[in-house]
Design an enzyme around this catalytic site. Structure first.
Site, short mmCIF file in Angstrom:
data_model
loop_
_atom_site.label_atom_id
_atom_site.label_comp_id
_atom_site.label_asym_id
_atom_site.label_seq_id
_atom_site.Cartn_x
_atom_site.Cartn_y
_atom_site.Cartn_z
CG ASP A 131 -0.34 -0.47 2.49
OD1 ASP A 131 0.91 -0.45 2.59
OD2 ASP A 131 -1.08 -0.83 3.41
CD GLU A 153 -9.01 1.19 7.40
OE1 GLU A 153 -8.85 0.22 8.17
OE2 GLU A 153 -8.66 2.34 7.70
CG ASN A 173 -9.22 -1.26 11.58
OD1 ASN A 173 -8.25 -1.89 11.16
ND2 ASN A 173 -9.68 -0.18 10.98
CG HIS A 211 -6.08 -2.07 8.50
ND1 HIS A 211 -6.26 -0.76 8.92
CD2 HIS A 211 -4.74 -2.28 8.57
CE1 HIS A 211 -5.09 -0.23 9.21
NE2 HIS A 211 -4.15 -1.13 9.01
C1 GLP Z 1 -0.66 0.35 8.40
C2 GLP Z 1 -0.34 -0.47 7.17
C3 GLP Z 1 -0.60 -1.94 7.40
C4 GLP Z 1 0.01 -2.39 8.70
C5 GLP Z 1 -0.63 -1.61 9.82
C6 GLP Z 1 -0.13 -1.99 11.20
O1 GLP Z 1 -1.99 0.72 8.49
N1 GLP Z 1 -1.08 -0.04 6.03
O2 GLP Z 1 -0.10 -2.69 6.31
O3 GLP Z 1 -0.20 -3.76 8.88
O4 GLP Z 1 -0.31 -0.25 9.61
O5 GLP Z 1 1.02 -1.29 11.46
P1 GLP Z 1 1.85 -1.34 12.78
O6 GLP Z 1 2.72 -2.55 12.64
O7 GLP Z 1 2.65 -0.06 12.78
O8 GLP Z 1 0.89 -1.40 13.91
#
Ligand code: GLP
Length: 250
Positions: free
Chosen positions: A67, A143, A136, A138
């Site tokens: 992403d 989402e 959440n 995702h």
């Molecule tokens: C972002 C990314 C996700 C990732 C998520 C969790 O939203 N788009 O791909 O899994 O964060 O990130 P973190 O590991 O910083 O909690």
């Protein structure tokens, strides 16, 4: 789904890096699906270390990221493009032309989503997809919703995700409201999936992902339908699963 329980973030990162290194050793021209966020940072540092000290070779590897924020310049330190250069690509011998990330500077959503799906297809599929999980539930920026989005799409981020990701920005107003995300269909087509989960704040999402119903309201639950998923989770992340479905922890 295999759940590997580890003590903490460092052990999680060591195991994840070892599995990715094994993938690259067995298939030097692997296509790796890569993730951002704090989850994989330790894993990337260890892969860079293995490249430096043991010569782990990425010269034939291709990567495709999950992403990117819509509208952020590549030079912005908050862009996932910048993150990947800094945390991994600058520290290994991967060819820049073999690395792929949605182009957040392309404001034509339809064209960019179609372009990225062509990129994924042209690589012949993903051998190993690394994932984190949002609070959440995702995965990538898919989402919670009433349906699973199969292909690359432009997502309007939930307030919860904006809140969670504001720590990387100077203020919450600077967090982009939209992002390009690989679709659930593309993620499920990866031959293998490896998820890293750390910290108690992810315990609820992890428990629902593993033990709850498969539902687009908790996007990661769709991974229950994939035949080769390994989750490396630390004790903090496993707190709820240990109470509610300990038999699922392998
Ligand atoms: C972002 C990314 C996700 C990732 C998520 C969790 O939203 N788009 O791909 O899994 O964060 O990130 P973190 O590991 O910083 O909690």
């Amino acid at each position: 789904m295999r759940i590997i329980a580890v003590k903490d973030y460092d052990e999680m990162s060591r195991k994840a890096a070892a599995l990715i290194a094994a993938q690259v050793l067995v298939k030097p021209n692997s296509v790796l699906g890569l993730a951002t966020g704090s989850g994989p940072v330790g894993t990337y540092a260890l892969l860079a270390e293995m490249h430096k000290t043991e010569g782990l070779d990425f010269s034939e590897v291709s990567t495709v990221n999950l992403d990117e924020y819509y509208g952020l310049e590549k030079t912005s330190p908050q862009s996932y493009y910048y993150f990947m250069q800094e945390k991994l690509f600058n520290n290994i011998n991967i060819k820049p032309e073999n690395t792929h990330i949605p182009d957040g500077t392309n404001l034509d959503r339809k064209a960019e989503c179609a372009r990225y799906d062509r990129v994924i297809r042209s690589l012949g599929g993903i051998d190993l997809q690394l994932l984190g999980i949002g609070h959440n539930g995702h995965i990538a920026f898919n989402e919670p919703s009433d349906h699973f989005e199969p292909n690359t799409h432009c997502v309007t981020l939930t307030q919860q995700t904006i809140e969670a990701n504001k720590r990387f920005f100077d203020s919450i107003d600077q967090v982009p409201k939209q992002a390009y995300s690989m679709g659930i269909g593309s993620i499920l087509q990866a031959r293998k999936i490896l998820m890293v989960v750390s910290g108690e704040e992810k315990a609820d999402a992890l428990c629902k992902m593993v033990a709850g119903p498969v539902h687009p309201g908790l996007p990661a639950s769709v991974l229950q339908l994939h035949g080769d998923v390994t989750v490396i989770a630390d004790e903090g992340a496993l707190t709820l699963l240990r109470q509610q479905a300990p038999h699922l922890i392998g």
